[in-house]
Design an enzyme around this catalytic site. Structure first.
Site, PDB file in Angstrom:
ATOM      1  N   LYS A  13       0.717  -0.825  -0.006  1.00 27.93           N
ATOM      2  CA  LYS A  13       0.431   0.272   0.377  1.00 27.93           C
ATOM      3  C   LYS A  13       0.819   1.249  -0.089  1.00 27.93           C
ATOM      4  O   LYS A  13       0.627   1.756  -0.853  1.00 27.93           O
ATOM      5  CB  LYS A  13      -0.592   0.320   1.401  1.00 27.93           C
ATOM      6  CG  LYS A  13      -1.857  -0.692   0.886  1.00 27.93           C
ATOM      7  CD  LYS A  13      -3.112  -0.781   2.773  1.00 27.93           C
ATOM      8  CE  LYS A  13      -2.130  -0.883   3.821  1.00 27.93           C
ATOM      9  NZ  LYS A  13      -1.834  -2.459   4.193  1.00 27.93           N
ATOM     10  N   ARG A  88      -9.822   0.896   8.108  1.00 26.19           N
ATOM     11  CA  ARG A  88      -9.795   0.380   8.393  1.00 26.19           C
ATOM     12  C   ARG A  88     -10.751  -0.553   8.665  1.00 26.19           C
ATOM     13  O   ARG A  88     -10.063  -2.118   9.220  1.00 26.19           O
ATOM     14  CB  ARG A  88      -8.154  -0.058   9.344  1.00 26.19           C
ATOM     15  CG  ARG A  88      -7.281  -0.500   8.380  1.00 26.19           C
ATOM     16  CD  ARG A  88      -6.006  -0.601   9.588  1.00 26.19           C
ATOM     17  NE  ARG A  88      -4.104  -1.032   9.148  1.00 26.19           N
ATOM     18  CZ  ARG A  88      -3.409  -0.856   8.787  1.00 26.19           C
ATOM     19  NH1 ARG A  88      -3.573   0.251   7.913  1.00 26.19           N
ATOM     20  NH2 ARG A  88      -2.575  -1.869   8.579  1.00 26.19           N
ATOM     21  N   ARG A 127      11.611  -6.006   4.873  1.00 27.50           N
ATOM     22  CA  ARG A 127      11.003  -4.709   4.958  1.00 27.50           C
ATOM     23  C   ARG A 127      12.221  -3.866   5.601  1.00 27.50           C
ATOM     24  O   ARG A 127      12.506  -4.019   7.329  1.00 27.50           O
ATOM     25  CB  ARG A 127       9.548  -4.743   5.393  1.00 27.50           C
ATOM     26  CG  ARG A 127       9.448  -3.379   5.232  1.00 27.50           C
ATOM     27  CD  ARG A 127       7.430  -2.527   5.299  1.00 27.50           C
ATOM     28  NE  ARG A 127       6.999  -3.038   5.537  1.00 27.50           N
ATOM     29  CZ  ARG A 127       5.469  -3.085   6.390  1.00 27.50           C
ATOM     30  NH1 ARG A 127       4.937  -2.015   5.028  1.00 27.50           N
ATOM     31  NH2 ARG A 127       4.548  -3.173   6.982  1.00 27.50           N
ATOM     32  N   ARG A 162      11.139  -1.500  11.452  1.00 24.02           N
ATOM     33  CA  ARG A 162       9.392  -1.068  12.567  1.00 24.02           C
ATOM     34  C   ARG A 162       9.660  -2.275  13.454  1.00 24.02           C
ATOM     35  O   ARG A 162       9.639  -2.803  12.925  1.00 24.02           O
ATOM     36  CB  ARG A 162       8.242  -0.947  11.252  1.00 24.02           C
ATOM     37  CG  ARG A 162       8.052   0.132  10.796  1.00 24.02           C
ATOM     38  CD  ARG A 162       7.129   0.452   9.755  1.00 24.02           C
ATOM     39  NE  ARG A 162       5.830  -0.694   9.944  1.00 24.02           N
ATOM     40  CZ  ARG A 162       4.855  -0.976   9.527  1.00 24.02           C
ATOM     41  NH1 ARG A 162       4.755  -0.119   8.422  1.00 24.02           N
ATOM     42  NH2 ARG A 162       3.975  -1.250   9.754  1.00 24.02           N
ATOM     43  N   ARG A 173      -1.028  -9.270  13.134  1.00 27.86           N
ATOM     44  CA  ARG A 173      -1.620  -7.794  12.458  1.00 27.86           C
ATOM     45  C   ARG A 173      -2.562  -8.841  10.794  1.00 27.86           C
ATOM     46  O   ARG A 173      -3.583  -8.115  10.948  1.00 27.86           O
ATOM     47  CB  ARG A 173      -0.620  -7.588  11.967  1.00 27.86           C
ATOM     48  CG  ARG A 173      -0.584  -6.362  12.574  1.00 27.86           C
ATOM     49  CD  ARG A 173       1.179  -5.965  12.665  1.00 27.86           C
ATOM     50  NE  ARG A 173       1.502  -4.889  10.721  1.00 27.86           N
ATOM     51  CZ  ARG A 173       3.326  -4.991  10.322  1.00 27.86           C
ATOM     52  NH1 ARG A 173       4.097  -5.076  10.852  1.00 27.86           N
ATOM     53  NH2 ARG A 173       2.758  -4.585   9.247  1.00 27.86           N
TER      54      ARG A 173
HETATM   55  P1  ADP Z   1       0.820  -2.001   8.207  1.00 26.77           P
HETATM   56  O1  ADP Z   1      -0.534  -2.070   6.809  1.00 26.77           O
HETATM   57  O2  ADP Z   1       1.586  -2.559   7.013  1.00 26.77           O
HETATM   58  O3  ADP Z   1      -0.171  -3.097   8.919  1.00 26.77           O
HETATM   59  P2  ADP Z   1       0.880   0.377   8.845  1.00 26.77           P
HETATM   60  O4  ADP Z   1       1.554   1.342   8.645  1.00 26.77           O
HETATM   61  O5  ADP Z   1      -0.607   1.170   7.772  1.00 26.77           O
HETATM   62  O6  ADP Z   1       1.187  -0.749   8.431  1.00 26.77           O
HETATM   63  O7  ADP Z   1      -0.195   0.110  10.082  1.00 26.77           O
HETATM   64  C1  ADP Z   1       0.653   0.327  11.135  1.00 26.77           C
HETATM   65  C2  ADP Z   1      -0.429   0.033  12.588  1.00 26.77           C
HETATM   66  O8  ADP Z   1      -0.489   1.062  12.615  1.00 26.77           O
HETATM   67  C3  ADP Z   1      -1.389  -0.740  12.003  1.00 26.77           C
HETATM   68  O9  ADP Z   1      -0.912  -2.648  12.468  1.00 26.77           O
HETATM   69  C4  ADP Z   1      -2.192  -0.285  13.023  1.00 26.77           C
HETATM   70  O10 ADP Z   1      -1.943  -0.834  14.387  1.00 26.77           O
HETATM   71  C5  ADP Z   1      -2.140   1.181  12.993  1.00 26.77           C
HETATM   72  N1  ADP Z   1      -2.839   1.211  12.106  1.00 26.77           N
HETATM   73  C6  ADP Z   1      -2.866   2.503  11.274  1.00 26.77           C
HETATM   74  N2  ADP Z   1      -3.877   2.514  10.168  1.00 26.77           N
HETATM   75  C7  ADP Z   1      -5.074   2.705  11.382  1.00 26.77           C
HETATM   76  C8  ADP Z   1      -6.011   2.732  11.461  1.00 26.77           C
HETATM   77  N3  ADP Z   1      -6.507   3.087   9.804  1.00 26.77           N
HETATM   78  N4  ADP Z   1      -7.032   2.331  12.439  1.00 26.77           N
HETATM   79  C9  ADP Z   1      -6.724   1.121  13.026  1.00 26.77           C
HETATM   80  N5  ADP Z   1      -5.452   1.064  13.248  1.00 26.77           N
HETATM   81  C10 ADP Z   1      -4.140   1.739  12.354  1.00 26.77           C
END
Ligand code: ADP
Ligand code: ZN
Length: 221
Positions: A13, A88, A127, A162, A173
């Site tokens: 993404k 999400r 990553r 990360r 996740r």
């Molecule tokens: P990835 O898609 O690789 O999991 P992100 O950087 O999008 O990585 O998200 C990292 C973490 O941040 C997620 O696992 C979640 O805990 C939190 N997070 C990100 N976006 C949201 C969201 N829209 N709602 C709730 N938690 C979120």
């Protein structure tokens, strides 16, 4: 133009969003990046978010929706935004529709990225991200390694892993994605804005290939 990036963790993404952002000149807003910045700076939000993120759980809807709602009022996104990692949950998607409706806008396209699960795990543990907050370039030790080990090609800063990019957290996740986020595929399918793309080395298609395709499609529109 309002573009949403949907997909399990590690489907690319962020990579696709960053290319689209450059090509279409629309800001990319990643809720994950916002949380990570706050965690690093130890803000009140960061301290709360870290409790969820480090366990592989989603940050509660109220908190996340508020952040995006405020960000959508900023001047730089008045002509468009690429939302990377939001919504999400169905509650977040419904809230977003409402916020946009009040502004006379709507979601234009939802890019749903799909990748086989074994590839996802491999991708996430390999990553590495640039530690420079203004750069945030993403690398993969196998698919897209930096020219010099541990150093960002673009800005020369140190590359880091990360904290939530470890095998155990990734599995959680992924489970949470299936439970909480995957219903959004149906949600947006019903709205007629869903575009699903497979990102997989097995078909020789990585994030940058998908991004190039999508740019062409959007420019033709
Ligand atoms: P990835 O898609 O690789 O999991 P992100 O950087 O999008 O990585 O998200 C990292 C973490 O941040 C997620 O696992 C979640 O805990 C939190 N997070 C990100 N976006 C949201 C969201 N829209 N709602 C709730 N938690 C979120
Ligand atoms: Zn960098």
């Amino acid at each position: 133009m309002i573009i949403i990036m949907l997909g399990a963790p590690g489907t690319g993404k962020g990579t696709v969003a960053s290319i689209l952002s450059q090509e279409l000149e629309i800001p990319q807003v990643s809720t994950g990046d916002i949380f990570r910045k706050n965690i690093k700076e130890k803000t009140e939000l960061g301290i709360i978010a870290d409790k969820y993120i480090s366990k592989g759980n989603l940050v509660p809807d109220e908190i996340t929706i508020d952040i995006v709602k405020n960000r959508l009022n900023d001047d730089d996104v008045k002509n468009g935004i690429i939302l990377d990692g939001f919504p999400r949950t169905v509650a977040q998607a419904e809230a977003l529709d409402k916020i946009l409706e009040e502004k006379g806008k709507k979601v234009d396209i939802v890019l749903n990225l799909e990748t086989p699960e074994d590839e996802i795990i491999e991708r996430i543990v390999n990553r590495r991200v640039c530690s420079n907050q203004d750069c945030k370039a993403v690398y993969n030790l196998i698919l897209n390694p930096p020219k010099v080990e541990g150093i960002c090609d673009k800005c020369g800063s140190k590359l880091i892993q990360r904290q939530d990019d470890n095998v155990e957290t990734v599995k959680l996740r992924f489970e949470n994605y299936i439970k909480q986020t995957s219903p959004l595929v149906e949600y947006y399918k019903n709205n007629g804005v869903l575009q699903t793309e497979t990102v997989s080395k097995s078909i020789n298609k990585l994030g940058k290939d998908v991004a190039e395709e999508v740019v062409e499609i959007l420019k033709r529109k």
